[in-house]
Design an enzyme around this catalytic site. Structure first.
Site, short mmCIF file in Angstrom:
data_model
loop_
_atom_site.label_atom_id
_atom_site.label_comp_id
_atom_site.label_asym_id
_atom_site.label_seq_id
_atom_site.Cartn_x
_atom_site.Cartn_y
_atom_site.Cartn_z
N GLY A 54 -103.91 45.09 -19.12
CA GLY A 54 -104.83 44.31 -19.92
C GLY A 54 -104.93 42.88 -19.41
N SER A 55 -106.08 42.25 -19.59
CA SER A 55 -106.20 40.83 -19.30
C SER A 55 -105.55 40.02 -20.43
CB SER A 55 -107.68 40.44 -19.16
OG SER A 55 -108.21 41.04 -17.99
N GLY A 56 -105.47 38.72 -20.24
CA GLY A 56 -104.84 37.86 -21.23
C GLY A 56 -103.42 37.47 -20.86
N HIS A 57 -102.94 37.98 -19.71
CA HIS A 57 -101.58 37.67 -19.26
C HIS A 57 -101.61 36.83 -17.98
CE1 HIS A 57 -100.46 40.63 -22.17
NE2 HIS A 57 -101.03 41.61 -21.50
N HIS A 219 -98.37 40.98 -26.28
CA HIS A 219 -99.65 41.14 -26.96
C HIS A 219 -99.56 40.63 -28.39
CE1 HIS A 219 -99.11 44.44 -24.03
NE2 HIS A 219 -100.30 44.05 -23.66
#
Lengths: 333, 333
Positions: A54-57, A219
């Protein structure tokens, strides 16, 4: 929600385009299906490395694409696994005839989609190996995972496997190295605040004004416990004890350490935590041979940090020191 | 206030100790008076570079100490100028007989204290030159400054002057280069949220839930105007226009660009801003030859970003590409 975006729906795509524009010559980005790859891919005869999630990291994983590290990264939507067709397309694009290693963080969707892509690519005659990272000692099973979660150890595995592949080691050896790294790396994190997912528009969870969450996931998924905020000395002692006792790390061990910011914690604070970790390890007779301190695997705008320790020998430290040239990690070139 | 600290009074000191511990072999830290210097200082025959200023802007300046950049950095308390005795002690410690360049951001306290230290060191027979950075186009005169403030251009000046000094250029030439850089570098920033100074314990200012501050300073001091939050495309257009029109930058110019996070804005967002800046510059016929995107001159835990553009020729780009090895900026070694 206050964010520097145009539209939550296009934020990941626009960010990847910006990454590629500012690192032309190093990276290229492809869309539909979406992945980032080395500008010079595929490299004939080199085992190729593909990661994703997932993106966001950020900077994980696209920030680690380049010589000495990953050949490609497959970014999903924010906190959402990439699809099998993204992973398969990236695998095909970077395969230089010597096979492809998938480096996968242990989240249910990631594991499933990487497995589907691997099966598809194998059916096309591409040799694919996979390494699963599950280094988070905080919880077993969670909102996103069966078993332990993959966190900061992933950054170290990508660097070390990338170095081995860069030295020309064959796919099966690079995969074995990745599994060895996962066997001796442990992590744990904490949060002072929640992140806010752009598409959700509000914080994922809330914490009281004097509260922190110990063992938080990347997350914003729940950790081990909530408790009153303490001095960072005590927080580091708590996280480090859980990490050190888990492997366990022993007197005389040499380690590579990552003090990782979750996204919104200032470097001023992360270096205080690093100093405390140095003290805790020294007291146990553990020598930190190499350090990373900064934002390496984040959770959007979450305040907090995580600690990662990898038991290392001279061979691993040697691989660590190999040149690397990526957007987020660079030395020697 | 939620911070990863033990005690607001010792936070800067503990952070510097952590920085030195994690970069042993590269850096050393001295206390009372406090400064960070290269482990191998002084370097005989090399013009030495000393910068400094209030803490809270990490990695500035201590994160830029090392081969190819600064010889020493003098960190004051958070948002407080270093004292003349810190600066004088650092100047003496790194002088290798070829004099010392002070790189100073234009804030009243910094200017005064660097001048006092320079006078003192000159009276002891050390050759001292100074370069003043005042690249912020947002405001003239402010809470901390007479004239324009020194912001992101400082990072570029430290890199370029460090490269020139590393090539063996004499002090007066390195100083002239610093003044040249200041003459053609321009910056402007914005904030989505305030920072919180540890000793104050509460946000420096407050912004409404849909409000932003344009032209913010790096201490949370007021900017040019407050307005409703806009898509980052429009924010970048606004900031870039003010920067580009100020010098002015012209069609055919080549530039080095810094897209700088204020501390709490995710890299995902900064790369969207970078993509927008690329588009704005391309539309004006301006080519961005080199990029930095990330947290390089911060304001503790402020969310927001700043843009910096330096008009560059092949000679400056060549100096930019020279090897550098510091905690925060590293390539080629």
């Amino acid at each position: 929600m206050k964010k520097l975006i145009n539209d939550a729906a296009s934020a990941v795509r626009e960010s990847l385009a910006g990454l590629a524009a500012t690192h032309a010559g190093l990276l290229q980005v492809r869309f539909d299906p979406t992945f980032v790859l080395r500008a010079d891919a595929p490299l004939r005869g080199k085992a190729a490395l593909v990661s994703g999630g997932g993106s966001g990291h950020e900077p994980l994983h696209a920030g680690y694409v380049g010589p000495g590290m990953l050949d490609a990264a497959c970014p999903g939507d924010v906190f959402t696994s990439p699809t099998p067709d993204q992973i398969a397309a990236a695998t095909r694009a970077v395969n230089g005839g010597s096979g492809v290693l998938h480096i996968v963080k242990n989240y249910t969707g990631d594991v499933m989609n990487f497995e589907m892509a691997a099966e598809l690519c194998r059916s096309e005659g591409i040799q694919v190996e996979a390494v699963l990272l599950n280094d988070d000692v905080a919880v077993k099973d969670s909102l996103y995972t069966a078993g332990r979660r993959g966190v900061g150890g992933t950054v170290l595995a990508e660097k070390l496997c990338g170095a081995a592949a860069g030295r020309g080691q064959p796919l099966v050896e690079v995969a074995a190295l990745g599994r060895e790294v996962n066997g001796t790396v442990r992590s744990m994190g904490m949060a002072l605040s929640s992140c806010t997912v752009p598409a959700a528009g509000r914080p994922t969870f809330s914490l009281g004004e004097q509260e922190m969450e110990i063992g938080i996931g990347i997350h914003g998924e729940p950790g081990r416990k909530r408790m009153a905020l303490k001095p960072v000395r005590e927080i580091v002692e708590m996280l480090a004890a859980d990490i050190l006792d888990d492997l366990p790390f022993r007197r005389g061990d040499m380690v590579i350490a990552l003090v990782n910011g979750m996204g919104a914690s200032p470097l001023l604070e992360l270096y205080i935590a690093a100093g405390e970790l140095e003290r805790v390890c020294a007291a146990r007779g553990i020598r930190i041979a190499r350090w990373l301190v900064g934002n390496y695997i984040t959770s959007l705008d979450m305040a907090g940090f995580s600690l990662t320790l990898l038991k290392a020998d001279e061979r691993l430290v040697g691989l660590w020191d190999d040149p690397v040239r990526t957007a987020a990690l660079r030395w020697g070139v």
